[in-house]
Design a protein around this motif. Sequence first.
Motif, PDB file in Angstrom:
ATOM      1  N   GLY A 189       2.843 -15.271  13.445  1.00 32.47           N
ATOM      2  CA  GLY A 189       1.864 -14.358  14.013  1.00 32.47           C
ATOM      3  C   GLY A 189       0.673 -14.075  13.117  1.00 32.47           C
ATOM      4  N   PHE A 190       0.426 -14.980  12.148  1.00 30.05           N
ATOM      5  CA  PHE A 190      -0.692 -14.778  11.217  1.00 30.05           C
ATOM      6  C   PHE A 190      -1.990 -15.397  11.734  1.00 30.05           C
ATOM      7  CE2 PHE A 190       2.076 -14.787   7.103  1.00 30.05           C
ATOM      8  CZ  PHE A 190       2.735 -13.673   7.564  1.00 30.05           C
ATOM      9  N   GLY A 191      -1.979 -16.002  12.926  1.00 29.28           N
ATOM     10  CA  GLY A 191      -3.137 -16.791  13.319  1.00 29.28           C
ATOM     11  C   GLY A 191      -3.087 -18.096  12.559  1.00 29.28           C
ATOM     12  N   ALA A 192      -4.186 -18.509  12.020  1.00 27.32           N
ATOM     13  CA  ALA A 192      -4.199 -19.746  11.229  1.00 27.32           C
ATOM     14  C   ALA A 192      -3.495 -19.506   9.900  1.00 27.32           C
ATOM     15  CB  ALA A 192      -5.627 -20.184  10.983  1.00 27.32           C
ATOM     16  N   GLU A 193      -3.226 -20.570   9.180  1.00 25.95           N
ATOM     17  CA  GLU A 193      -2.672 -20.407   7.844  1.00 25.95           C
ATOM     18  C   GLU A 193      -3.434 -21.293   6.873  1.00 25.95           C
ATOM     19  OE1 GLU A 193       1.421 -21.703   8.175  1.00 25.95           O
ATOM     20  OE2 GLU A 193       0.910 -23.688   7.456  1.00 25.95           O
ATOM     21  N   VAL A 194      -3.478 -20.834   5.629  1.00 23.45           N
ATOM     22  CA  VAL A 194      -4.137 -21.594   4.576  1.00 23.45           C
ATOM     23  C   VAL A 194      -3.185 -22.657   4.042  1.00 23.45           C
ATOM     24  CG1 VAL A 194      -5.341 -21.377   2.372  1.00 23.45           C
ATOM     25  CG2 VAL A 194      -5.311 -19.471   3.971  1.00 23.45           C
ATOM     26  N   GLY A 195      -1.906 -22.396   4.182  1.00 27.09           N
ATOM     27  CA  GLY A 195      -0.886 -23.277   3.652  1.00 27.09           C
ATOM     28  C   GLY A 195       0.370 -22.445   3.502  1.00 27.09           C
ATOM     29  N   ILE A 196       1.417 -23.058   2.977  1.00 21.82           N
ATOM     30  CA  ILE A 196       2.667 -22.343   2.755  1.00 21.82           C
ATOM     31  C   ILE A 196       2.948 -22.338   1.259  1.00 21.82           C
ATOM     32  CG2 ILE A 196       5.155 -22.396   3.159  1.00 21.82           C
ATOM     33  CD1 ILE A 196       4.481 -23.548   5.961  1.00 21.82           C
ATOM     34  N   SER A 197       2.887 -21.153   0.675  1.00 23.22           N
ATOM     35  CA  SER A 197       3.076 -21.053  -0.773  1.00 23.22           C
ATOM     36  C   SER A 197       4.549 -21.182  -1.121  1.00 23.22           C
ATOM     37  CB  SER A 197       2.559 -19.706  -1.271  1.00 23.22           C
ATOM     38  OG  SER A 197       3.027 -19.478  -2.586  1.00 23.22           O
ATOM     39  N   THR A 198       4.840 -22.074  -2.060  1.00 24.50           N
ATOM     40  CA  THR A 198       6.216 -22.203  -2.560  1.00 24.50           C
ATOM     41  C   THR A 198       6.319 -21.652  -3.971  1.00 24.50           C
ATOM     42  OG1 THR A 198       5.729 -24.451  -3.282  1.00 24.50           O
ATOM     43  CG2 THR A 198       6.788 -24.190  -1.141  1.00 24.50           C
ATOM     44  N   GLN A 199       5.286 -20.969  -4.439  1.00 24.45           N
ATOM     45  CA  GLN A 199       5.385 -20.321  -5.742  1.00 24.45           C
ATOM     46  C   GLN A 199       5.680 -18.839  -5.512  1.00 24.45           C
ATOM     47  OE1 GLN A 199       1.513 -20.911  -7.532  1.00 24.45           O
ATOM     48  NE2 GLN A 199       0.859 -18.877  -6.941  1.00 24.45           N
ATOM     49  N   LYS A 200       5.995 -18.134  -6.572  1.00 22.65           N
ATOM     50  CA  LYS A 200       6.368 -16.730  -6.406  1.00 22.65           C
ATOM     51  C   LYS A 200       5.234 -15.780  -6.742  1.00 22.65           C
ATOM     52  CE  LYS A 200      11.127 -17.640  -7.543  1.00 22.65           C
ATOM     53  NZ  LYS A 200      12.190 -17.298  -8.494  1.00 22.65           N
ATOM     54  N   SER A 201       4.186 -16.290  -7.368  1.00 21.03           N
ATOM     55  CA  SER A 201       3.094 -15.432  -7.784  1.00 21.03           C
ATOM     56  C   SER A 201       2.086 -15.283  -6.651  1.00 21.03           C
ATOM     57  CB  SER A 201       2.436 -16.040  -9.020  1.00 21.03           C
ATOM     58  OG  SER A 201       1.327 -15.285  -9.418  1.00 21.03           O
ATOM     59  N   HIS A 202       1.680 -14.050  -6.385  1.00 18.71           N
ATOM     60  CA  HIS A 202       0.642 -13.666  -5.425  1.00 18.71           C
ATOM     61  C   HIS A 202       1.065 -13.786  -3.965  1.00 18.71           C
ATOM     62  CE1 HIS A 202      -3.275 -12.401  -4.149  1.00 18.71           C
ATOM     63  NE2 HIS A 202      -3.266 -13.365  -3.255  1.00 18.71           N
ATOM     64  N   ALA A 203       1.493 -14.949  -3.522  1.00 19.09           N
ATOM     65  CA  ALA A 203       1.816 -15.121  -2.109  1.00 19.09           C
ATOM     66  C   ALA A 203       3.022 -16.024  -2.008  1.00 19.09           C
ATOM     67  CB  ALA A 203       0.640 -15.748  -1.373  1.00 19.09           C
ATOM     68  N   ARG A 204       3.888 -15.753  -1.033  1.00 17.72           N
ATOM     69  CA  ARG A 204       5.080 -16.594  -0.869  1.00 17.72           C
ATOM     70  C   ARG A 204       5.296 -16.833   0.615  1.00 17.72           C
ATOM     71  NH1 ARG A 204      11.123 -15.688  -3.372  1.00 17.72           N
ATOM     72  NH2 ARG A 204      11.453 -17.854  -3.946  1.00 17.72           N
ATOM     73  N   GLY A 205       5.427 -18.103   0.986  1.00 16.19           N
ATOM     74  CA  GLY A 205       5.591 -18.451   2.392  1.00 16.19           C
ATOM     75  C   GLY A 205       4.236 -18.669   3.053  1.00 16.19           C
ATOM     76  N   PRO A 206       4.188 -18.588   4.395  1.00 13.48           N
ATOM     77  CA  PRO A 206       2.927 -18.845   5.099  1.00 13.48           C
ATOM     78  C   PRO A 206       1.830 -17.875   4.642  1.00 13.48           C
ATOM     79  CG  PRO A 206       4.774 -18.802   6.650  1.00 13.48           C
ATOM     80  CD  PRO A 206       5.309 -18.329   5.330  1.00 13.48           C
ATOM     81  N   MET A 207       0.640 -18.422   4.391  1.00 10.47           N
ATOM     82  CA  MET A 207      -0.468 -17.614   3.880  1.00 10.47           C
ATOM     83  C   MET A 207      -1.508 -17.401   4.972  1.00 10.47           C
ATOM     84  SD  MET A 207      -1.028 -19.575   0.291  1.00 10.47           S
ATOM     85  CE  MET A 207      -2.547 -18.699  -0.032  1.00 10.47           C
ATOM     86  N   GLY A 208      -1.665 -16.169   5.384  1.00  8.04           N
ATOM     87  CA  GLY A 208      -2.710 -15.820   6.337  1.00  8.04           C
ATOM     88  C   GLY A 208      -3.852 -15.118   5.639  1.00  8.04           C
ATOM     89  N   LEU A 209      -4.598 -14.310   6.367  1.00  5.46           N
ATOM     90  CA  LEU A 209      -5.759 -13.640   5.779  1.00  5.46           C
ATOM     91  C   LEU A 209      -5.379 -12.707   4.622  1.00  5.46           C
ATOM     92  CD1 LEU A 209      -7.966 -12.742   8.894  1.00  5.46           C
ATOM     93  CD2 LEU A 209      -7.953 -14.831   7.527  1.00  5.46           C
ATOM     94  N   PRO A 210      -4.347 -11.867   4.754  1.00 10.52           N
ATOM     95  CA  PRO A 210      -4.061 -10.933   3.642  1.00 10.52           C
ATOM     96  C   PRO A 210      -3.744 -11.664   2.339  1.00 10.52           C
ATOM     97  CG  PRO A 210      -2.817 -10.310   5.617  1.00 10.52           C
ATOM     98  CD  PRO A 210      -3.436 -11.652   5.889  1.00 10.52           C
TER      99      PRO A 210
END
Lengths: 415, 415
Positions: free
Chosen positions: A377-398
Amino acid sequence: MPDELDALLTESKRASRSLGVAPAEQRHAAIEAIADAIEDAADAILAANADDLERGRASGLDAGLLDRLLLDASRIAGLAAAARALAVLPDPIGEVLRERTLPNGLELTEVRVPFGVIGVIYEARPNVTVDLACIALGSGNAVVLRGGSAAELTNAVLVEAMQGAIARAGLPRASVQTIDRFGRDGAGRLMRARGLIDLLVPRGSAALIERVVTESTVPVIETGAGVVHAFVDRAAHLPMALDIVLNAKTQRTSVCNSLETVLVHRDVADTAVPAIALALQQAGVTIHADAELPGVADPEPLREGGWSTEHLSMDIAIGVVDDVDAAIEHVNRYGTHHTDTIVTDDADAAARFLAEVDSAVVMHNASTRFTDGGEFGFGAEVGISTQKSHARGPMGLPELTSSKWIVRGTGQVRA
Amino acid sequence: MPDELDALLTESKRASRSLGVAPAEQRHAAIEAIADAIEDAADAILAANADDLERGRASGLDAGLLDRLLLDASRIAGLAAAARALAVLPDPIGEVLRERTLPNGLELTEVRVPFGVIGVIYEARPNVTVDLACIALGSGNAVVLRGGSAAELTNAVLVEAMQGAIARAGLPRASVQTIDRFGRDGAGRLMRARGLIDLLVPRGSAALIERVVTESTVPVIETGAGVVHAFVDRAAHLPMALDIVLNAKTQRTSVCNSLETVLVHRDVADTAVPAIALALQQAGVTIHADAELPGVADPEPLREGGWSTEHLSMDIAIGVVDDVDAAIEHVNRYGTHHTDTIVTDDADAAARFLAEVDSAVVMHNASTRFTDGGEFGFGAEVGISTQKSHARGPMGLPELTSSKWIVRGTGQVRA
């Protein structure tokens, strides 16, 4: 040339300052204008794309790459539609994350702010060029794009059209820039542009991501490969396990959330393995294993990467493990911390798997194919982060935002 | 030796798995046990510290470094007290960050989880050794410590005592480990330990941080220098400006949130600059400038770093700027994105400064000395992040966590 590139990045930084204070309505209007501009420029885009395709065929690009490079009228309509969908997402900027008033009266507010300038290094997919530009505008960031050289002519026309649209919405043209024309040097410079690039996202092959992670001196979000597991526990409902394994493996094989390894609890291996293997084989999947499997005549050996192989094809590895501990150990050892699922009716086994598997997304009784910004439900995604720093999993606007602390006082000083 | 170090890091990773599922009560009990153990081991700690100090004096360490290295009975009591304060902080682990139910019934929950293994490279300050161990336990992480070699003997005794305490609380000794004995090679290995170190935090000199950011292939949080500004606007209340500037500069000069540059609005420069300069000079501060200043006879020239100098001493640079735009431009250009404050009674000028200055902490009518984990109510702090990725500003326990998505289904597959 380095001077020219520095000047370009400095323009991006300047543009990011305007974007950072532009209201959401204006940024959304720019995205709408991009959708219109892409439709209006369809002929020029298709002509440039035909030239890229011709260069691609001449240089021997394979059919899959050529297909990803290809634009046609329907795909251009899709680009515009995707942009319009982004223009209606909620604006993350300005959201209050934490606030408190100190005993001395100081008011602290942590608010969400754009990163500033996002760099993206990706492969020759023109749709990514438009998606990323719109995602950046939606999150208040300027973006510097380094696409694959095979799409250079298409990207140039797309970026030109988008810059015109952005200017018509009253925002700086430099909000979206491409550095394709600087070739491979451009990518290297992006990785070391401390102070000008606030975040770098590599999208593409494992080799590309490895290079960026190794060479970059700016913060990176790694969008890694998916060696994705399903563990069929001894308390699994077998028809559900078959559904999930089949869907996760075969619904689309070329994506990072598709299934690569099935682990089966030893207690049910004699019944579950033959059933799973048969269903997969009937769907055209080749079974790989490192030992004999019940009911599977002559499985193929594991690929060169062993249990860490990301097939991205109609191949799967099947293994038998002693218990949920061994499954967790296997997943954490050989996986890529992307998505892993357990199929079981045993709540305790599920709880242990969900808690102890160290992955961006852990699932119970669900197909791994759901790890996706659109599905989440994020709309588009930038990618799926597999690291633990900053973002993890599907990356949306936030996930493309940072924060800042605002402190409001009436003259307070520290004792 | 590399094998031995790899084995050590693998032990840390294994310990992190236990910590990741250990209840808060047990981790807090381990921190309490550490406080007790440090008091019990005071004699051994002081003996090792005396040896370190003797080595330090022999190798010519300056008085400031020797002071930071020194432990005495009172400082040991302080270490134990700081640990006990951490044992009562709220546990961040398991906090639900986002949740939603998809139309197909899938339940998505994003929960806060530990990073796993945190590496910290820092300078010879034994108190940091204890703080970091306790902060790591408080956030469910294992920690690998690379302290300055000047504190090696002290750190060894501290870590030994802490490991015993952690074991008594039923957690793995390897939850806290030091790699001081591997020398400089150890730090380099830490920076490239992808898969074993989940987050690396450098604390210390600009040179150390620069090295880590440049060489590291694991995610880093930069705790940068503070070129901190106060902008005295034309609508500033002058007595408040004097209070804030004096406090931010002189209350403690050796810290990153102390003031380095004052910018004064040109419209009030003739009255404000002489008053501010006089107050600073009376407090013993040396004024630096790159031009004549009203009412300041013979200011010193700017230091070698120009407007980007972090003095960390009783020195300050004063400049006159045309307006709030010029102040924002100056701060963004020469600052380190740490903390900057505006003194003004003009709400519009304040709003612009708070929105457009691109720093971790932006303040209105307050002393920059408040940028501090303790002041913000975070308990201890790991450092102050000046980057935009993952954490920004003072870093407490939540900043040492990641998240994971838990997806609960009933057999859902993707269409």
